[in-house]
Design a protein around this motif. Structure first.
Motif, PDB file in Angstrom:
ATOM      1  N   PRO A 134     -43.161  15.123 -13.231  1.00 41.47           N
ATOM      2  CA  PRO A 134     -42.270  14.434 -14.158  1.00 41.47           C
ATOM      3  C   PRO A 134     -40.850  14.257 -13.605  1.00 41.47           C
ATOM      4  CG  PRO A 134     -43.327  16.354 -15.187  1.00 41.47           C
ATOM      5  CD  PRO A 134     -43.657  16.408 -13.742  1.00 41.47           C
ATOM      6  N   TRP A 135     -40.242  13.112 -13.951  1.00 40.98           N
ATOM      7  CA  TRP A 135     -38.849  12.858 -13.590  1.00 40.98           C
ATOM      8  C   TRP A 135     -37.969  13.258 -14.774  1.00 40.98           C
ATOM      9  CZ3 TRP A 135     -36.176   9.247 -16.560  1.00 40.98           C
ATOM     10  CH2 TRP A 135     -36.971   8.501 -17.435  1.00 40.98           C
ATOM     11  N   ALA A 136     -36.689  13.471 -14.478  1.00 45.39           N
ATOM     12  CA  ALA A 136     -35.771  13.911 -15.536  1.00 45.39           C
ATOM     13  C   ALA A 136     -34.699  12.880 -15.838  1.00 45.39           C
ATOM     14  CB  ALA A 136     -35.119  15.238 -15.129  1.00 45.39           C
ATOM     15  N   GLU A 137     -34.182  12.201 -14.805  1.00 41.65           N
ATOM     16  CA  GLU A 137     -33.039  11.303 -15.001  1.00 41.65           C
ATOM     17  C   GLU A 137     -33.089  10.176 -13.987  1.00 41.65           C
ATOM     18  OE1 GLU A 137     -29.299  13.390 -14.717  1.00 41.65           O
ATOM     19  OE2 GLU A 137     -28.243  11.521 -14.277  1.00 41.65           O
ATOM     20  N   ILE A 138     -32.643   8.995 -14.402  1.00 41.54           N
ATOM     21  CA  ILE A 138     -32.673   7.836 -13.508  1.00 41.54           C
ATOM     22  C   ILE A 138     -31.391   7.018 -13.675  1.00 41.54           C
ATOM     23  CG2 ILE A 138     -34.042   6.516 -15.202  1.00 41.54           C
ATOM     24  CD1 ILE A 138     -35.469   5.214 -12.810  1.00 41.54           C
ATOM     25  N   ARG A 139     -30.872   6.526 -12.543  1.00 44.47           N
ATOM     26  CA  ARG A 139     -29.756   5.565 -12.518  1.00 44.47           C
ATOM     27  C   ARG A 139     -30.248   4.372 -11.718  1.00 44.47           C
ATOM     28  NH1 ARG A 139     -24.683   9.193 -12.606  1.00 44.47           N
ATOM     29  NH2 ARG A 139     -25.670  11.070 -13.416  1.00 44.47           N
ATOM     30  N   ALA A 140     -29.841   3.154 -12.065  1.00 43.30           N
ATOM     31  CA  ALA A 140     -30.459   1.998 -11.399  1.00 43.30           C
ATOM     32  C   ALA A 140     -29.573   0.759 -11.414  1.00 43.30           C
ATOM     33  CB  ALA A 140     -31.788   1.666 -12.088  1.00 43.30           C
ATOM     34  N   MET A 141     -29.913  -0.168 -10.546  1.00 44.59           N
ATOM     35  CA  MET A 141     -29.326  -1.508 -10.528  1.00 44.59           C
ATOM     36  C   MET A 141     -30.464  -2.513 -10.350  1.00 44.59           C
ATOM     37  SD  MET A 141     -26.027  -1.342  -8.074  1.00 44.59           S
ATOM     38  CE  MET A 141     -24.697  -0.191  -8.357  1.00 44.59           C
ATOM     39  N   ALA A 142     -30.280  -3.722 -10.919  1.00 46.39           N
ATOM     40  CA  ALA A 142     -31.255  -4.798 -10.723  1.00 46.39           C
ATOM     41  C   ALA A 142     -30.492  -6.093 -10.537  1.00 46.39           C
ATOM     42  CB  ALA A 142     -32.182  -4.916 -11.930  1.00 46.39           C
TER      43      ALA A 142
ATOM     44  N   ASP B 107     -35.284  -9.967  -9.070  1.00 42.59           N
ATOM     45  CA  ASP B 107     -36.207 -10.025  -7.930  1.00 42.59           C
ATOM     46  C   ASP B 107     -35.982  -8.847  -6.978  1.00 42.59           C
ATOM     47  OD1 ASP B 107     -33.907 -11.042  -6.708  1.00 42.59           O
ATOM     48  OD2 ASP B 107     -34.665 -13.105  -6.627  1.00 42.59           O
ATOM     49  N   VAL B 108     -35.063  -7.963  -7.341  1.00 46.35           N
ATOM     50  CA  VAL B 108     -34.906  -6.697  -6.616  1.00 46.35           C
ATOM     51  C   VAL B 108     -34.303  -5.671  -7.579  1.00 46.35           C
ATOM     52  CG1 VAL B 108     -32.623  -7.376  -5.726  1.00 46.35           C
ATOM     53  CG2 VAL B 108     -33.909  -5.563  -4.569  1.00 46.35           C
ATOM     54  N   SER B 109     -34.737  -4.417  -7.442  1.00 45.84           N
ATOM     55  CA  SER B 109     -34.081  -3.327  -8.173  1.00 45.84           C
ATOM     56  C   SER B 109     -34.064  -2.091  -7.286  1.00 45.84           C
ATOM     57  CB  SER B 109     -34.794  -3.030  -9.504  1.00 45.84           C
ATOM     58  OG  SER B 109     -36.075  -2.472  -9.276  1.00 45.84           O
ATOM     59  N   THR B 110     -33.068  -1.252  -7.534  1.00 45.40           N
ATOM     60  CA  THR B 110     -32.964   0.008  -6.801  1.00 45.40           C
ATOM     61  C   THR B 110     -32.662   1.115  -7.816  1.00 45.40           C
ATOM     62  OG1 THR B 110     -30.605  -0.273  -6.421  1.00 45.40           O
ATOM     63  CG2 THR B 110     -32.067  -1.112  -4.719  1.00 45.40           C
ATOM     64  N   ALA B 111     -33.083   2.330  -7.497  1.00 47.24           N
ATOM     65  CA  ALA B 111     -32.855   3.425  -8.452  1.00 47.24           C
ATOM     66  C   ALA B 111     -32.647   4.748  -7.724  1.00 47.24           C
ATOM     67  CB  ALA B 111     -34.049   3.543  -9.407  1.00 47.24           C
TER      68      ALA B 111
END
Ligand code: NAD
Length: 371
Positions: free
Chosen positions: A202-210, A221-225
């Motif tokens: 299991p994951w706990a926390e996520i930060r991202a850009m798309a 058409d692209v995302s990073t996390a």
């Protein structure tokens, strides 16, 4: 003498690229356990072409409801565009059939809840296809990591760097929130981070850009996390359809070894490497070994695993909480990207706009384009 396995009657819904290319060969590989009896498609030409290619006399139908009423199959394989998955999966479950549905299982966590309710009411199960969990290499890596053989996982990278052109996105259902559910986050990279979750838990926390940098789509058409797992490991995730040098890659640095998978659309044992840390003795590294068999990741392997669970009277892999976890990761990645703030596991509940759609129900939401 071992008892003959039960032979399940199977129907496919959707006779396009993935069903013709992958499900048909999976059914053929398990011909002693399954019998393809019916196919459904709204496109008569595709349906006819599929029936001509399929072995035996496969009955053809223009609607899922008509097929379910007439055929009462044991198992339904759903390979239609994503916006149809919930409705067709629920209909099949209500008719008492088990379901093996293409990814993504559905478009949102709210849709998942409908599938879970139909499972509960029917006693049948719906699994989502993530074929890369099922090769022998993935099973071996998971066992070594879960068993602590490689030491604690610390740092991971999960890359889906694929390439899709304008012709690919000319197909009307692709790249749209209401029909595909999103872009490469939910349509392409989902295979790789599903496997990452399978390996790390299991994951706990996520930060991202798309962002939408190239294609004429509604979605990114692209995302990073950046991800923190419950076990403390940190990971980077890239989901791209803009990468000329295509590769699928997962790398996990554990205390005692780096395990790395490099492939494109499927892996075998040779695609996995184990690099011991300098402090690890050659004898200990040798004990990590390799799987006895070399089972490629494939629809065939996953169908076999589902049939094994069925014969054993167990919930099939890729269903229930496992299916939901990967969908929740997708929803959280989008929420983190669109809101610009970290998202914690479990925070997307009914009432949260990212529970009912991957883009948070913003009709005019568009990812930032090229600056
Ligand atoms: N697991 C994988 O590696 C993988 C790879 C590619 C695609 N997929 C998934 O498979 C699914 C289908 O993708 P595809 O590339 O095969 O698409 P496709 O467009 O080639 O095929 C979809 C088929 O569904 C049919 N269809 C549309 N509406 C229908 C309806 N109401 N009832 C019955 N049939 C209907 C279409 O006529 C078409 O033949 C998608 O969810 C996609 O994400 C999975």
């Amino acid at each position: 003498m071992a008892p003959r396995p039960v032979r399940r009657r199977v129907a496919v819904v959707g006779t396009g690229a993935i069903v013709t290319g992958s499900h048909l060969s999976a059914l053929a590989a398990h011909a002693d356990r399954v019998e393809l009896v019916a196919a459904v498609d709204v496109d008569p030409a595709r349906l006819d072409a599929f029936r001509a290619q399929a072995p035996g006399g496969v009955a053809g139908y223009a609607s899922t409801g008509a097929m379910l009423d007439a055929v009462r199959p044991d198992l339904v394989l759903v390979g239609t565009p994503p916006s149809l998955h919930r409705e067709q999966t629920v209909a099949a479950l209500k008719a008492g059939a088990w379901v093996l549905c293409e990814k993504p299982l559905c478009l949102s966590l709210a849709e998942y809840d409908d599938i879970a309710a139909a499972e509960e009411a029917s006693g049948a199960y719906a699994s989502v296809i993530f074929q890369h969990r099922y090769g022998s290499g993935a099973a071996h890596a998971r066992a070594l990591i879960a068993g602590g053989d490689l030491g604690a996982p610390l740092v991971a990278h999960c890359q889906t760097t694929w390439h899709r052109d304008a012709a690919y996105y000319a197909v009307p259902w692709r790249g749209r929130w209401t029909t595909e559910g999103g872009g490469p986050t939910v349509g392409h990279g989902i295979h790789q981070y599903d496997l990452l979750l399978h390996l790390l838990g299991p994951w706990a926390e996520i930060r991202a850009m798309a962002s939408r940098l190239v294609h004429d789509t509604e979605s990114e058409d692209v995302s990073t996390a950046l991800v923190r797992f419950e076990n403390g490991a940190l990971a980077t995730v890239v989901n791209s359809v803009l990468s000329p040098d295509e590769m699928s890659r997962i790398r996990v640095d554990c205390v005692d070894a780096t395990v790395e998978l490099t492939h494109l659309y499927g892996h075998r044992n040779d695609d996995w490497t184990y690099t011991p840390a300098r402090h690890v003795s050659p004898e200990r590294a040798a004990a990590w070994g390799a799987p006895d068999a070399d089972v490629p990741s494939s629809h065939t392997a996953q169908l076999g695993a589902v049939l094994d669970a069925w014969d054993a009277g167990a919930r099939p892999p890729g269903s229930g909480p496992e299916a939901r976890a990967t969908l929740e990761f997708a929803a959280a990645l989008y929420k983190a990207a669109f809101t610009g703030r970290p998202v914690r596991a479990g925070e997307i509940t009914p009432g949260d706009p990212f529970h009912s759609s991957m883009h948070g129900d913003h009709p005019d939401w568009a990812p930032r384009g090229r600056a």
